[in-house]
Motif scaffolding. Structure first.
Motif, PDB file in Angstrom:
ATOM      1  N   LEU A 161       2.691 -13.618  38.506  1.00  0.00           N
ATOM      2  CA  LEU A 161       3.810 -12.373  39.163  1.00  0.00           C
ATOM      3  C   LEU A 161       5.189 -12.269  37.721  1.00  0.00           C
ATOM      4  O   LEU A 161       5.626 -10.687  37.506  1.00  0.00           O
ATOM      5  CB  LEU A 161       4.583 -13.282  40.232  1.00  0.00           C
ATOM      6  CG  LEU A 161       5.443 -12.657  41.101  1.00  0.00           C
ATOM      7  CD1 LEU A 161       5.216 -11.711  41.595  1.00  0.00           C
ATOM      8  CD2 LEU A 161       6.021 -13.131  41.283  1.00  0.00           C
TER       9      LEU A 161
ATOM     10  N   LEU B 105       3.754 -11.592  35.113  1.00  0.00           N
ATOM     11  CA  LEU B 105       3.241 -10.056  34.132  1.00  0.00           C
ATOM     12  C   LEU B 105       2.613  -8.851  35.076  1.00  0.00           C
ATOM     13  O   LEU B 105       1.572  -8.629  34.502  1.00  0.00           O
ATOM     14  CB  LEU B 105       2.188 -10.655  33.410  1.00  0.00           C
ATOM     15  CG  LEU B 105       1.913 -12.132  32.163  1.00  0.00           C
ATOM     16  CD1 LEU B 105       0.995 -12.357  32.152  1.00  0.00           C
ATOM     17  CD2 LEU B 105       3.297 -10.798  31.408  1.00  0.00           C
ATOM     18  N   THR B 106       3.250  -8.569  35.881  1.00  0.00           N
ATOM     19  CA  THR B 106       2.914  -7.650  36.701  1.00  0.00           C
ATOM     20  C   THR B 106       4.453  -7.194  36.900  1.00  0.00           C
ATOM     21  O   THR B 106       5.057  -7.365  37.105  1.00  0.00           O
ATOM     22  CB  THR B 106       3.105  -8.187  38.375  1.00  0.00           C
ATOM     23  OG1 THR B 106       2.018  -8.839  38.890  1.00  0.00           O
ATOM     24  CG2 THR B 106       3.105  -6.936  39.322  1.00  0.00           C
ATOM     25  N   ILE B 107       4.208  -5.915  35.920  1.00  0.00           N
ATOM     26  CA  ILE B 107       5.111  -4.739  36.315  1.00  0.00           C
ATOM     27  C   ILE B 107       5.645  -4.061  37.200  1.00  0.00           C
ATOM     28  O   ILE B 107       4.327  -2.672  38.163  1.00  0.00           O
ATOM     29  CB  ILE B 107       4.308  -4.134  34.969  1.00  0.00           C
ATOM     30  CG1 ILE B 107       4.598  -5.732  33.902  1.00  0.00           C
ATOM     31  CG2 ILE B 107       6.213  -3.239  34.547  1.00  0.00           C
ATOM     32  CD1 ILE B 107       5.624  -6.026  33.534  1.00  0.00           C
TER      33      ILE B 107
END
Lengths: 69, 150
Positions: free
Chosen positions: B146, B148-150
Motif C-alpha cells: 500500500l 508503494l501504491t501511488i
C-alpha cells in the motif's frame, strides 16, 4: 517481463520539473520519485488520470509493457 | 474518540504488563518461602520442592523476556507503528517464550504433576500468539504494498 514507467520521458518532452508536476497532481515529490524510478507496486486511476491531464497524454504514453524473458 | 479509546486500551495493556512484572518479581523473590509453605502444607519431599523451584526460576527467565517484548510491542502500537516487520519479530519472540516456558513446565511435571496444566495453557497461548503473528506478517506485507501504491 515488467511494466515500465516512462514518466521521465514525458516530463522531459513537456519540460516540467518533478516538483512542479508533483504539486500539480497533488502527490509528494518522494512519491513521484517512487513512480519515476519504477519502485511503485501499483498506481491509482486518480493519479494516472491527473498525470495524463497535466502532461496532456494517454496512459499508454506513460506505461509500457516490456516482455523481457 | 476512537483514537482516545485505542490509546486508553494500550495504556491499560501496559498497566497489565507492569502488574504482571510486579507479580513475577514477587514470585522470584518469594519463591523459596512460598514453596516451603506449600511443601509443608502438602507434606511433600524437599527434593520435589527444589525441582519445582528450578522449574519456576527457569520459566521466570522466559517470563521476563516475554514481558519486555510485550512492553516494546505495546510501545510501538502506541507510537503508531503497527503492521511492521519489527512487530512480527517481537511477536515471534513472545511465541518462543511461551513455547519454551511450556516445555520447561512440561519437564517440571516430573516434580509436580499439576505443572501439566500450566504447560498446556502456555502451549495454547503460544498457538494464539503464532496466529496473531501470521496475521501481522500478512498485514505488514499488505501495508508495504500500500505504501508503494501511488
Amino acid at each position: 517481463m515488467e511494466i515500465r514507467v516512462n514518466l521521465d520521458v514525458m516530463m522531459a518532452r513537456r519540460k516540467i520539473s518533478g516538483g512542479e508536476l508533483a504539486e500539480r497532481i497533488g502527490i509528494t515529490p518522494a512519491n513521484l520519485s517512487v513512480l519515476k524510478t519504477g519502485r511503485a507496486k501499483a498506481i491509482r486511476f486518480s493519479t494516472l488520470m491527473a498525470l495524463c491531464h497535466e502532461l496532456d497524454c494517454q496512459p499508454g504514453d506513460l506505461l509500457e509493457f516490456v516482455d523481457g524473458d | 474518540m476512537d483514537d482516545w479509546k485505542n490509546s486508553r486500551s494500550i495504556r491499560l495493556s501496559q498497566a497489565g504488563v507492569l502488574l504482571f512484572a510486579l507479580l513475577l518479581a514477587a514470585l522470584d523473590v518469594g519463591c523459596f518461602w512460598i514453596l516451603r509453605w506449600y511443601i509443608n502444607l502438602r507434606g511433600m519431599h524437599w527434593q520435589s520442592g527444589f525441582g519445582m523451584m528450578a522449574v519456576i526460576y527457569l520459566a521466570s527467565v522466559f517470563g521476563w523476556v516475554f514481558l519486555w517484548k510485550m512492553w516494546r510491542l505495546l510501545g510501538n502500537l502506541r507510537a503508531g507503528i503497527v503492521f511492521e516487520e519489527e512487530n512480527v519479530a517481537l511477536l515471534g519472540a513472545v511465541r518462543s517464550c511461551c513455547a519454551c516456558a511450556a516445555a520447561v513446565f512440561l519437564l517440571g511435571c516430573v516434580f509436580y504433576l499439576p505443572f501439566l496444566f500450566v504447560a498446556a495453557a502456555l502451549g495454547f497461548m503460544a498457538l494464539i500468539v503464532q496466529i496473531v503473528r501470521s496475521i501481522f506478517r500478512k498485514a505488514a506485507q499488505m501495508q508495504a504494498e500500500l505504501d508503494l501504491t501511488i
